[in-house]
Scaffold this active site. Structure first.
Site, PDB file in Angstrom:
ATOM      1  N   HIS A  56      47.282  43.351   1.599  1.00 41.48           N
ATOM      2  CA  HIS A  56      46.371  42.759   2.568  1.00 41.48           C
ATOM      3  C   HIS A  56      45.584  41.644   1.896  1.00 41.48           C
ATOM      4  CE1 HIS A  56      43.135  44.978   0.618  1.00 41.48           C
ATOM      5  NE2 HIS A  56      43.840  46.085   0.736  1.00 41.48           N
TER       6      HIS A  56
HETATM    7  P1  TYD Z   1      42.919  50.193   1.787  1.00 44.10           P
HETATM    8  O1  TYD Z   1      41.859  49.187   1.512  1.00 44.10           O
HETATM    9  O2  TYD Z   1      44.025  49.794   2.727  1.00 44.10           O
HETATM   10  O3  TYD Z   1      43.548  50.680   0.406  1.00 44.10           O
HETATM   11  P2  TYD Z   1      44.553  49.981  -0.609  1.00 44.10           P
HETATM   12  O4  TYD Z   1      44.366  48.517  -0.477  1.00 44.10           O
HETATM   13  O5  TYD Z   1      44.145  50.500  -1.934  1.00 44.10           O
HETATM   14  O6  TYD Z   1      45.928  50.405  -0.312  1.00 44.10           O
HETATM   15  O7  TYD Z   1      42.223  51.518   2.277  1.00 44.10           O
HETATM   16  C1  TYD Z   1      42.953  52.719   2.477  1.00 44.10           C
HETATM   17  C2  TYD Z   1      42.235  53.528   3.538  1.00 44.10           C
HETATM   18  O8  TYD Z   1      40.919  53.887   3.100  1.00 44.10           O
HETATM   19  C3  TYD Z   1      42.061  52.785   4.845  1.00 44.10           C
HETATM   20  O9  TYD Z   1      42.267  53.720   5.903  1.00 44.10           O
HETATM   21  C4  TYD Z   1      40.622  52.339   4.839  1.00 44.10           C
HETATM   22  C5  TYD Z   1      39.948  53.397   4.001  1.00 44.10           C
HETATM   23  N1  TYD Z   1      38.813  52.873   3.207  1.00 44.10           N
HETATM   24  C6  TYD Z   1      37.521  53.240   3.534  1.00 44.10           C
HETATM   25  O10 TYD Z   1      37.283  54.012   4.484  1.00 44.10           O
HETATM   26  N2  TYD Z   1      36.482  52.756   2.795  1.00 44.10           N
HETATM   27  C7  TYD Z   1      36.683  51.919   1.736  1.00 44.10           C
HETATM   28  O11 TYD Z   1      35.700  51.482   1.076  1.00 44.10           O
HETATM   29  C8  TYD Z   1      38.033  51.526   1.432  1.00 44.10           C
HETATM   30  C9  TYD Z   1      38.320  50.589   0.293  1.00 44.10           C
HETATM   31  C10 TYD Z   1      39.062  52.025   2.191  1.00 44.10           C
END
Ligand code: TYD
Length: 139
Positions: A56
């Site tokens: 992303h």
């Molecule tokens: P995401 O940012 O997509 O993780 P990565 O980039 O490491 O794969 O986040 C994964 C999940 O966690 C998504 O459902 C959003 C949630 N999340 C939160 O609730 N709070 C946060 O601070 C973060 C970073 C993610």
């Protein structure tokens, strides 16, 4: 908004204090070395070696990644070019500005990725589809 590019990504050395009596190192983040106020801290751990995280970009958020333990690769993409940076030093921070697509992969066993973010969590700040990212960058 400024269109960021791969050149805007910075690798920052975190000042390290080595103990004179051989008791190891201490790294400290202060004095705005990351160029923004930290509003949120989170970390990734227990990541399987075949997993990819990220996938992303962010509209307003800046964040710095630190391999607190172990190593992993960060694939960075500005819509025109891609490059991969391996993080494996606890005193190096990778500062990713707004508008950069990132994927994290090749996590070593025991790797911990610390993330220091400029904003609180906001799903609306994410661009989660690569085609949407290309539209956002107009590339
Ligand atoms: P995401 O940012 O997509 O993780 P990565 O980039 O490491 O794969 O986040 C994964 C999940 O966690 C998504 O459902 C959003 C949630 N999340 C939160 O609730 N709070 C946060 O601070 C973060 C970073 C993610």
């Amino acid at each position: 908004m400024k269109q960021t590019e791969l050149n805007d990504i910075e690798e920052i050395s975190i000042p390290k204090i080595s103990d004179p009596d051989g008791r190891g190192n201490l790294a400290v983040i202060e004095n705005n070395i990351l160029q923004y106020k930290i509003k949120r801290v989170y970390y990734l751990y227990d990541i399987p070696s075949d997993a990819t995280r990220g996938g992303h970009a962010h509209i307003n958020l800046r964040q710095s990644l630190i391999a607190l333990s172990g190593s992993f690769d960060v694939v960075l993409d500005d819509g025109k070019e891609r490059k991969t940076i391996t993080l494996n030093k606890p005193n190096k921070a990778l500062l990713i500005p707004t508008g950069i697509w990132r994927e994290l992969e090749n996590f070593s066993s025991g790797a911990v990725c610390l993330v220091l973010a400029s904003e609180v969590y906001d799903e609306a700040d994410y661009i989660r589809g690569y085609e949407d990212f290309k539209l956002f960058k107009n590339t």
